[in-house]
Write a protein that holds these residues in place. Structure first.
Motif, mmCIF file in Angstrom:
data_model
loop_
_atom_site.group_PDB
_atom_site.id
_atom_site.type_symbol
_atom_site.label_atom_id
_atom_site.label_comp_id
_atom_site.label_asym_id
_atom_site.label_seq_id
_atom_site.Cartn_x
_atom_site.Cartn_y
_atom_site.Cartn_z
ATOM 1 N N VAL A 1 -2.080 -18.074 5.501
ATOM 2 C CA VAL A 1 -2.679 -17.029 4.663
ATOM 3 C C VAL A 1 -2.459 -15.664 5.299
ATOM 4 N N ALA A 2 -2.006 -14.713 4.488
ATOM 5 C CA ALA A 2 -1.875 -13.318 4.923
ATOM 6 C C ALA A 2 -3.010 -12.505 4.306
ATOM 7 N N ARG A 3 -3.599 -11.627 5.109
ATOM 8 C CA ARG A 3 -4.625 -10.717 4.593
ATOM 9 C C ARG A 3 -4.138 -9.281 4.738
ATOM 10 N N PRO A 4 -3.406 -8.774 3.741
ATOM 11 C CA PRO A 4 -2.955 -7.380 3.798
ATOM 12 C C PRO A 4 -4.116 -6.426 3.564
ATOM 13 N N PHE A 5 -4.032 -5.250 4.181
ATOM 14 C CA PHE A 5 -5.034 -4.225 3.966
ATOM 15 C C PHE A 5 -4.555 -3.308 2.829
ATOM 16 N N ASN A 6 -4.526 -2.010 2.970
ATOM 17 C CA ASN A 6 -4.197 -1.100 1.866
ATOM 18 C C ASN A 6 -2.701 -0.794 1.862
ATOM 19 N N VAL A 7 -1.969 -1.463 0.987
ATOM 20 C CA VAL A 7 -0.512 -1.381 0.967
ATOM 21 C C VAL A 7 -0.051 -0.166 0.151
ATOM 22 N N ILE B 1 3.709 1.517 -6.272
ATOM 23 C CA ILE B 1 2.317 1.121 -6.084
ATOM 24 C C ILE B 1 1.558 1.201 -7.402
ATOM 25 N N SER B 2 0.709 0.220 -7.624
ATOM 26 C CA SER B 2 -0.037 0.122 -8.880
ATOM 27 C C SER B 2 -1.086 1.220 -8.987
ATOM 28 N N ALA B 3 -1.294 1.704 -10.205
ATOM 29 C CA ALA B 3 -2.317 2.717 -10.461
ATOM 30 C C ALA B 3 -3.721 2.144 -10.330
ATOM 31 N N SER B 4 -3.841 0.835 -10.163
ATOM 32 C CA SER B 4 -5.153 0.225 -9.969
ATOM 33 C C SER B 4 -5.602 0.301 -8.508
ATOM 34 N N GLU C 1 -12.190 6.406 5.291
ATOM 35 C CA GLU C 1 -11.000 6.085 6.070
ATOM 36 C C GLU C 1 -10.630 4.625 5.852
ATOM 37 N N ARG C 2 -9.357 4.399 5.620
ATOM 38 C CA ARG C 2 -8.861 3.061 5.348
ATOM 39 C C ARG C 2 -7.628 2.763 6.207
ATOM 40 N N ASP C 3 -7.305 1.501 6.294
ATOM 41 C CA ASP C 3 -6.126 1.056 7.031
ATOM 42 C C ASP C 3 -4.979 0.926 6.038
ATOM 43 N N PHE C 4 -4.121 1.939 5.993
ATOM 44 C CA PHE C 4 -2.972 1.943 5.092
ATOM 45 C C PHE C 4 -1.741 1.418 5.822
ATOM 46 N N ILE C 5 -0.962 0.598 5.122
ATOM 47 C CA ILE C 5 0.250 0.031 5.715
ATOM 48 C C ILE C 5 1.373 0.046 4.687
ATOM 49 N N VAL D 1 4.707 -4.926 5.167
ATOM 50 C CA VAL D 1 3.964 -6.065 4.621
ATOM 51 C C VAL D 1 4.905 -7.217 4.279
ATOM 52 N N VAL D 2 5.978 -6.937 3.557
ATOM 53 C CA VAL D 2 6.889 -8.027 3.192
ATOM 54 C C VAL D 2 7.633 -8.550 4.416
ATOM 55 N N ASP D 3 7.841 -7.695 5.408
ATOM 56 C CA ASP D 3 8.412 -8.157 6.676
ATOM 57 C C ASP D 3 7.481 -9.196 7.309
#
Length: 311
Positions: free
Chosen positions: A163-169, A174-177, A208-212, A217-219
């Motif tokens: 399982v991968a848990r991505p943060f803010n991609v 990028i989706s408008a959602s 503040e967020r963790d943006f990546i 992410v796909v790597d």
């Protein structure tokens, strides 16, 4: 990886993953999504329009694609609570069970979410995979339930699932959602009015967020599949907090015209967590994952795509 199946392939990360697998030399890439096949999709050997919560459709796509690797990106955080639970939980269980029966030796990556952790107090930052999950709302809860089901299939049946848990991609398309996508959409609409200094409504920019970057992410997704760390969860993040204000100011620096910001009370949420960021140390130790994409580059690509200036 010779034959890969990607569910949710028509989404933001799905399209980037296809490009990455093509670059990896994967011979046969099959995409599956609820949406009809787009005319501009390149790199796929086949495309199937399916509902992942429909058992017969999931079974059929596995039978015809015969994948040795599966990337389960399909999911939703929009719509009614029932719809979210059906897609995120039942859809994942359908895939797990059919994979167990049809392709038990295939490798499976289930994409979860940092929302599974819920609201995390400052003293528990950075967030690690050992932190107890306390999700709230249908999206976070459904993603956590899907994670638990995935780990159970790995334990009970020996299924090769991680399982991968991505943060803010962030990145092109990028989706408008998502928060950055929503900001880009508001800016694009404002600029299209032709007003010299258009105004854009905003909410709280000081969280503040963790943006990546999506390329990182796909790597990570590919590295997880190849590493074979089954029954494990991995945070996919940058490991550092960035304010939404900083991200928006960076985006606006790419605009040829001045954009004014106006605080919209309806966009303010009292429940916003002040700061949230994760640790990718477990992924680094397991398969050498380190984010390498400059955030300015990722935001520039997101801007160019949203404004229609990408190539």
């Amino acid at each position: 990886m010779r034959r890969s199946l990607i569910t949710g392939v028509n989404g933001f990360c799905g399209r980037h993953l296809v490009k990455r697998l093509v670059a990896e030399g994967v011979e046969h890439i099959v995409g599956a999504d609820l949406a009809a096949a787009p005319a501009d999709f390149e790199g796929l050997s086949a495309y199937h329009q399916i509902d992942v919560s429909d058992d017969s459709q999931v079974r059929h796509v596995l039978q015809v694609s015969c994948p040795d690797t599966v990337f389960h990106l399909a999911g939703t955080h929009q719509g009614s609570g029932q719809a979210i639970y059906v897609v995120n939980v039942l859809g994942t269980v359908r895939l797990l069970e059919n994979l167990r029966q049809i392709s038990p030796h295939a490798r499976l990556l289930v994409v979860g979410s940092a929302a599974e952790y819920g609201d995390v107090p400052p003293q528990d930052m950075p967030i690690t995979e050992t932190l107890s999950c306390r999700p709230s709302g249908p999206y976070g809860i459904s993603k956590y339930a899907a994670t638990l089901a995935s780990l159970d299939y790995a334990r009970a049946w020996g299924l090769k699932v991680a399982v991968a848990r991505p943060f803010n991609v962030v990145g092109a398309g990028i989706s408008a959602s998502l928060v950055v996508g929503a900001l880009l959409e508001r800016v694009r609409i404002a600029l299209e009015t032709g007003v010299e200094s258009p105004e854009v409504p905003i909410g709280n920019l000081d969280t503040e967020r963790d943006f990546i970057a999506v390329d990182d992410v796909v790597d990570a997704y590919v590295k997880i599949i190849l590493a074979g760390c089954w029954g494990e969860i991995f945070n996919i993040c940058s490991g550092m907090p960035r304010s939404v204000r900083h991200v928006l100011e960076t985006l606006l620096s790419y605009s040829a015209r001045t954009v004014r910001l106006r605080v919209e009370p309806g966009l303010l949420r009292r429940s916003d967590v002040r700061t949230s960021y994760g640790s990718f140390e477990k992924a680094r130790r397991a398969f050498g994952f380190v984010p390498r994409t400059d955030m300015g580059t990722a935001l520039r690509e997101a801007w160019n795509y949203a404004m229609g200036t990408h190539r």
